[in-house]
Design a protein around this motif. Structure first.
Motif: not given
Lengths: 264, 263, 264, 263
Positions: B130, B132, B134-135, B138, B163, B165
């Motif tokens: 994935g 970034a 997941a980053d 958020a 992977t 949210s």
């Protein structure tokens, strides 16, 4: 004087070490240093790389790794990394997927010498949950953040353009995208080994000091390895060898296609 | 009614580009030509200061081909290079405002899977990872997903693996909205209060096709409008920034999209 | 188009704002922007600078500041800053001394977008104790660290070499020592105003992209101010005007010696 | 016996340089020529890899004058420039190992004052500020102070203001020893278990002069050795790295140091 040969460098890596592999996707992969580790029979390595490709293929094929920690493993425009994917499916090693910032943030905490880096990156994801990091309350707002612990590899292996005998390492201008992650991973590590296309004098290094990206006191060993990143790129020396990587993919992962051949 | 690969790519690109607003700084990841073309179209069609950061270089003159070049060939075409850690800081402090992501799966909460199908220790499929994903969900004010193969397994009720949210970040500072929309080859779906709502349906599709091909409940009014076709300005800009039609590469090569069976 | 004149720029600063002044000691001080703030009658400013000099002298003389936060205020090889020292002794403003890393760490937390930066820097000192920062326990080791909260100035004022109409800012090569603190302070701030010796076209900016240090989306206003850092330096345009600063010191802080004169 | 300004500077420099060990990376701050000369002497007299980082440039060829130059004039003389934030990271992760600091006051715990005399709201003296004093004492493996005017008000029982704590950092990782020694114009004093111990006394001084001029109790044996005079190698190196004697600038210009009255 930090110059050694590849086998001497590989001797300083031990079974079970956490080894960071520099470069990103098809650029600047420390292929020949990886081959030296495999020749030396290293086992149970915890491999870490931001974006892995053919070096992970070699390690998986040799059974050298007990875990692979990465935010990406693949062959870029050539598609998936076949041996890595097969190894994951077969459970051959622990597939420690990271989010980009979790991995880079851990390296950054180590390179900054701080106990942890608080971040909101990764929150809510299964990819973060793998790692079971602690959380920390911001003493000002009360909000809860991820506390990324430092990741200090036992050793970081890089391939770069050139270095002097004192270990100052230069990257050709303009540097490739993601070049700074190599520097970060070196600064995070306990020890650093850099393979270079050229050894040059300290006078040559000083002639373009602005392109020195790692300093002698940050580098433990330098290995002269012309073409040592082949078939991945190493500017300005050579581009990605698309023929070789194409052959690897079309052969379904035939290792012979990756036997070292100095690029012309 | 069916649509060609090119028609699908064009409409997906302009639907994404239309969600860019003045002042956006759009980060573009590796190997996602539709995201890159959409960001560049938005930069050309938005009056005020949209910036595109891709491959470590900002606002490279010359369209997609220039953005995909080696930095050696970008000298004199870009105002500057951004080291990767600086761009991550830009994301975390929200100087970067938007990213387009292309997951393998997206679910009713806007959760994104770019990792695997099945369990981690023995998955049936493992994607390349994935990066970034997941980053940025958020960190950034907003993330917009796209998927060029809208079917139940691509838009399931629940992704096999989160992977990234879709929920974003709801803390006291630097709120992140998470995944705010997904543009597919059939429709534009917005996520509002953790529920997918059909915003528009592409001309070659219809409400029942969208519903049949979606694995989760959608909020859909009878009069969901058609996604407006590319305007002549947009068509001109598409030709300008992506003359070699790199955007088509991400669309599956099929006879057409009308009336396909769910799978 | 971000080009404005100095008085328009000063209008966007408000009484009571926290204002970071760029440059370090006698290099790259935003002198003309500071004069513009004073002309506009700004009061009760919380001035912040890593290493202040003549801009602080002007602000103190004008009674514009209610606090001065800095790791250093002085005139380098010319000795102490007389008006600053007199103002501190007279209690004219709050003397918020910082340790280097406390100040830079706070700016860094802001530029990184993180809620706080844990550090051991400054521990045990009275200089740290002034600020009453929270502490934070490392969730891994249990050790207690200083939790530096982000410092986001309302506005950062810089003087730099040149910029284009879109706000991309370039620093001449090789950059002066401590140049990166200017970039940090800009990235930490809510708004950024940059005075430059030259406005150039975007084509000229793109001709040396490697020297672009701030990007248009990080800069709110650009003011064309040739010699705007005088009598402090601004490479490659001019060095420190030693005569002018010497005259200021030997006159015991006579403000007329600092009236703007475009360097020849 | 009295000593000239030059003799004092020379002996202070070599006493500092002798405390540098192989592998040290010495950071040098602004406006401290004795620190810079000492680091450069150590680099020349130590066989293995001592590095000196001053003014943002590493190991500049040509001695003190080259190190004090503008970066424009250091091209081709240095292997590289180090951005300031990178050097702070080097300090915090202890890749940098040592710094020499010149406080206004140093007390029995090795606490350093470079800030003020008197209270903060209305001090009787305000110095220019400590820059990284508070930081390096807690970050680096060790810090060594120097003071060219050894008298009770310079070495008091307790500093007026703790700009930097002498105590260091005793956490689980990256331990910092704090202020390990101070070199003055009269003696070399080590801090061991939070107590000053005289390691050597300069030839022009003696035990009673040192005690009279120190504001705190010293551990001092009758047979504290004299500080060895600069060796011929050291003298040669001093001439090489600091031919214009910048190091003298930091020593007060007085008739000489022997037998001065405490003040």
């Amino acid at each position: 004087m930090k110059l050694v040969d590849a086998s001497r460098a590989a001797d300083t890596v031990h079974d079970g070490d956490t080894v960071y592999f520099g470069g990103t996707v098809l650029d600047r992969k420390p292929m020949e240093l990886t081959r030296a580790l495999i020749r030396a029979g290293r086992r149970d390595l915890d491999a870490v790389t931001f974006a892995g490709s053919l070096e992970i293929e070699l390690l998986v094929a040799a059974g050298s790794v007990r875990s692979v920690a990465a935010a990406y493993v693949g062959l870029g425009r050539f598609g998936p990394a076949p041996r890595f994917v097969a190894g994951v499916k077969a459970g051959m090693f622990d597939d420690l997927e990271y989010s980009e910032w979790s991995l880079l943030g851990r390296l950054r905490a180590a390179s900054m010498g701080i106990p942890f880096l608080p971040t909101r990156a990764g929150t809510g994801s299964d990819t973060l949950a793998i790692h079971d990091f602690a959380s920390v309350a911001d003493p000002y707002s009360g909000d809860t953040y991820v506390a990324l612990p430092p990741l200090q590899p036992d050793i970081t292996l890089l391939h770069a353009w050139r270095a002097g005998p004192g270990g100052h390492v230069q990257i050709a201008f303009p540097p490739q995208h993601l070049w700074d992650i190599d520097v970060l991973a070196a600064r995070a590590a306990d020890r650093v080994i850099v393979g270079v296309d050229q050894i040059v004098s300290e006078e040559v290094i000083a002639s373009i000091p602005e392109h020195t990206r790692l300093f002698g006191f940050e580098v433990d060993m330098v290995v002269e390895l012309p073409g040592g990143s082949w078939p991945t790129s190493s500017p300005p020396e050579h581009d990605v060898d698309e023929g070789a990587i194409g052959a690897y993919v079309s052969s379904g992962g035939e290792l012979g296609t990756l036997d070292f051949a100095r690029p012309s | 009614m069916t649509a060609s690969r090119g028609e699908i790519a064009d409409l997906m690109v302009v639907a994404l580009a239309r969600m860019v607003v003045a002042g956006d700084v759009v980060g573009v990841g590796l190997g996602t030509p539709i995201a890159l073309v959409a960001a560049l179209v938005a930069r050309h069609t938005t009056q005020h200061g949209v910036h595109v950061l891709a491959g470590g270089a900002l606002d490279v003159n010359g369209g997609v081909e220039s953005h995909l070049r080696d930095p050696r060939d970008q000298l004199s075409l870009t105002p500057g290079f951004v080291p990767h850690l600086d761009s991550m800081d830009m994301a975390e402090r929200q100087a970067m405002t938007l990213q387009f992501l292309r997951p393998a799966q997206i679910d009713r909460f806007g959760n994104l899977n770019t990792s695997r199908i099945g369990v981690r220790s023995a998955p049936t499929a493992r994607f390349s990872g994935g990066l970034a994903t997941a980053d940025v969900t958020a960190l950034l004010p907003r993330v917009i997903a796209y998927h060029p193969d809208h079917r139940p397994r691509s838009l399931p009720a629940q992704v096999d693996w989160i992977t990234g949210s879709g929920r974003g970040w709801a803390g006291n500072t630097r709120k992140a909205a998470g995944t705010v929309a997904v543009v597919t080859d059939l429709a534009v779906i917005e996520f509002v209060e953790r529920r997918g709502r059909v915003k528009s349906i592409h001309p070659w599709s219809n409400a029942s096709t969208v519903v049949e091909n979606t694995g989760f409940d959608l909020s859909l009014s009878e009069d969901a409008p058609p996604t407006p076709a590319p305007t002549s300005d947009e068509v001109e800009t598409l030709d300008l920034v992506d003359p070699r039609r790199r955007r088509d590469e991400e669309v599956p090569d099929r006879a057409g999209r009308g009336g396909k069976a769910p799978s």
